[in-house]
Design a protein around this motif. Structure first.
Motif, mmCIF file in Angstrom:
data_model
loop_
_atom_site.group_PDB
_atom_site.id
_atom_site.type_symbol
_atom_site.label_atom_id
_atom_site.label_comp_id
_atom_site.label_asym_id
_atom_site.label_seq_id
_atom_site.Cartn_x
_atom_site.Cartn_y
_atom_site.Cartn_z
ATOM 1 N N MET A 1 0.839 -1.185 0.000
ATOM 2 C CA MET A 1 0.000 0.000 0.000
ATOM 3 C C MET A 1 0.881 1.243 0.000
ATOM 4 N N HIS A 2 0.498 2.232 -0.788
ATOM 5 C CA HIS A 2 1.270 3.461 -0.922
ATOM 6 C C HIS A 2 1.108 4.349 0.303
ATOM 7 N N PRO A 3 2.161 5.087 0.693
ATOM 8 C CA PRO A 3 2.046 5.992 1.835
ATOM 9 C C PRO A 3 1.333 7.298 1.486
ATOM 10 N N VAL A 4 0.808 7.412 0.264
ATOM 11 C CA VAL A 4 0.111 8.630 -0.163
ATOM 12 C C VAL A 4 -1.364 8.314 -0.361
ATOM 13 N N ARG A 5 -2.213 9.159 0.211
ATOM 14 C CA ARG A 5 -3.668 9.041 -0.002
ATOM 15 C C ARG A 5 -4.189 10.420 -0.387
ATOM 16 N N VAL A 6 -5.115 10.446 -1.324
ATOM 17 C CA VAL A 6 -5.698 11.717 -1.748
ATOM 18 C C VAL A 6 -7.214 11.623 -1.763
ATOM 19 N N SER A 7 -7.834 12.753 -1.531
ATOM 20 C CA SER A 7 -9.281 12.870 -1.684
ATOM 21 C C SER A 7 -9.579 14.308 -2.081
ATOM 22 N N ILE A 8 -10.708 14.492 -2.723
ATOM 23 C CA ILE A 8 -11.159 15.840 -3.079
ATOM 24 C C ILE A 8 -12.481 16.050 -2.352
ATOM 25 N N PRO A 9 -12.416 16.649 -1.154
ATOM 26 C CA PRO A 9 -13.636 16.778 -0.357
ATOM 27 C C PRO A 9 -14.578 17.881 -0.832
ATOM 28 N N SER A 10 -14.039 18.886 -1.539
ATOM 29 C CA SER A 10 -14.913 20.008 -1.890
ATOM 30 C C SER A 10 -14.382 20.759 -3.109
ATOM 31 N N PHE A 11 -15.216 21.638 -3.610
ATOM 32 C CA PHE A 11 -14.839 22.536 -4.703
ATOM 33 C C PHE A 11 -15.595 23.837 -4.512
ATOM 34 N N ARG A 12 -15.107 24.873 -5.164
ATOM 35 C CA ARG A 12 -15.803 26.168 -5.110
ATOM 36 C C ARG A 12 -15.665 26.852 -6.459
ATOM 37 N N SER A 13 -16.630 27.665 -6.773
ATOM 38 C CA SER A 13 -16.600 28.420 -8.022
ATOM 39 C C SER A 13 -16.008 29.787 -7.773
ATOM 40 N N GLU A 14 -15.179 30.222 -8.703
ATOM 41 C CA GLU A 14 -14.543 31.534 -8.629
ATOM 42 C C GLU A 14 -14.994 32.357 -9.821
ATOM 43 N N ASN A 15 -15.253 33.611 -9.581
ATOM 44 C CA ASN A 15 -15.583 34.533 -10.667
ATOM 45 C C ASN A 15 -14.552 35.637 -10.676
ATOM 46 N N SER A 16 -14.075 35.976 -11.856
ATOM 47 C CA SER A 16 -13.045 36.997 -11.989
ATOM 48 C C SER A 16 -13.465 37.964 -13.079
ATOM 49 N N SER A 17 -13.096 39.234 -12.899
ATOM 50 C CA SER A 17 -13.426 40.228 -13.918
ATOM 51 C C SER A 17 -12.525 40.068 -15.138
ATOM 52 N N VAL A 18 -11.365 39.445 -14.964
ATOM 53 C CA VAL A 18 -10.412 39.291 -16.052
ATOM 54 C C VAL A 18 -10.776 38.108 -16.950
ATOM 55 N N ASN B 1 1.186 3.038 -9.912
ATOM 56 C CA ASN B 1 2.606 3.351 -10.045
ATOM 57 C C ASN B 1 3.319 3.157 -8.728
ATOM 58 N N GLU B 2 4.263 2.226 -8.722
ATOM 59 C CA GLU B 2 5.026 1.967 -7.504
ATOM 60 C C GLU B 2 5.885 3.178 -7.148
ATOM 61 N N VAL B 3 6.504 3.781 -8.171
ATOM 62 C CA VAL B 3 7.286 5.001 -7.985
ATOM 63 C C VAL B 3 6.516 6.131 -8.647
ATOM 64 N N LEU B 4 6.111 7.120 -7.861
ATOM 65 C CA LEU B 4 5.325 8.227 -8.395
ATOM 66 C C LEU B 4 6.233 9.225 -9.102
ATOM 67 N N PRO B 5 5.824 9.685 -10.286
ATOM 68 C CA PRO B 5 6.649 10.652 -11.015
ATOM 69 C C PRO B 5 6.786 11.963 -10.237
ATOM 70 N N LYS B 6 7.923 12.612 -10.412
ATOM 71 C CA LYS B 6 8.196 13.863 -9.712
ATOM 72 C C LYS B 6 7.143 14.923 -10.049
ATOM 73 N N ILE B 7 6.708 14.973 -11.289
ATOM 74 C CA ILE B 7 5.707 15.967 -11.701
ATOM 75 C C ILE B 7 4.405 15.763 -10.913
ATOM 76 N N PHE B 8 4.076 14.509 -10.605
ATOM 77 C CA PHE B 8 2.878 14.203 -9.831
ATOM 78 C C PHE B 8 3.057 14.644 -8.385
ATOM 79 N N LEU B 9 4.235 14.359 -7.804
ATOM 80 C CA LEU B 9 4.528 14.790 -6.433
ATOM 81 C C LEU B 9 4.526 16.311 -6.328
#
Length: 172
Positions: free
Chosen positions: A1-18, A92-100
């Motif tokens: 088992m990998h020592p990294v765990r991820v979850s996405i608990p929430s999101f929010r909408s952003e509005n910008s004038s640009v 992936n047993e070894v996670l790519p640096k870009i992912f980390l």
């Protein structure tokens, strides 16, 4: 088992004038018992996917184009992105640096890559291992209070102990 765990608990909408509105996803990252959060837009997930395709075979990413921005659709996208990150970790047993880097994980304990050495004989494996030298050696536990017979007390340790256990008492 990998020592990294991820979850996405929430999101929010952003509005910008640009630029037109966009959604930011909060990613909780648990690495070796330590939790931190990062926020990413879908465009950052898409850029990650393109970079990962150069080094590994990543899973499918949820569609870039969403017709309407109703909460149900955004919830499906959130779930799809969470599954995407979890699949990259599982496959992936070894996670790519870009992912980390994407998850803002630094000092990740990884196995040295022996493939880059050119051969798999024992000499190249041994030479690819890092040697660790102790930087500081303590004669006793530095977090314990100094012995009563010491002439000078450790002001830092006394201050921390005092602040944690006796916050209402004035120092002497």
């Amino acid at each position: 088992m990998h020592p990294v765990r991820v979850s996405i608990p929430s999101f929010r909408s952003e509005n910008s004038s640009v630029e037109k509105g966009f959604t930011v996803f909060k990613i909780d990252v648990l690495v070796n018992g330590r939790l931190h959060s990062v926020e990413k837009r879908y465009s950052e997930f898409h850029a990650l996917h393109k970079m990962l395709k150069k080094s590994i075979k990543p899973p499918e990413i949820p569609s870039k184009h969403v017709r309407n921005w109703v909460p149900k659709v955004l919830e499906q996208r959130k779930h799809g992105l969470e599954l995407y990150l979890q699949t990259v970790i599982m496959e992936n047993e070894v996670l790519p640096k870009i992912f980390l880097d994407f998850l803002k994980i630094r000092h990740f304990p990884s196995v040295p890559k022996t493939e880059s050495c050119g051969s798999f004989d024992t000499e190249s494996v041994e030479s690819s291992k890092l040697s660790h030298q102790p930087v500081i050696v303590y004669l006793r536990d530095p977090y314990l209070l100094p012995a009563a017979h010491e002439t000078f007390s450790n002001v830092v340790i006394e201050g921390v102990v005092h602040g944690v256990f006796y916050p209402d008492v004035q120092p002497r």
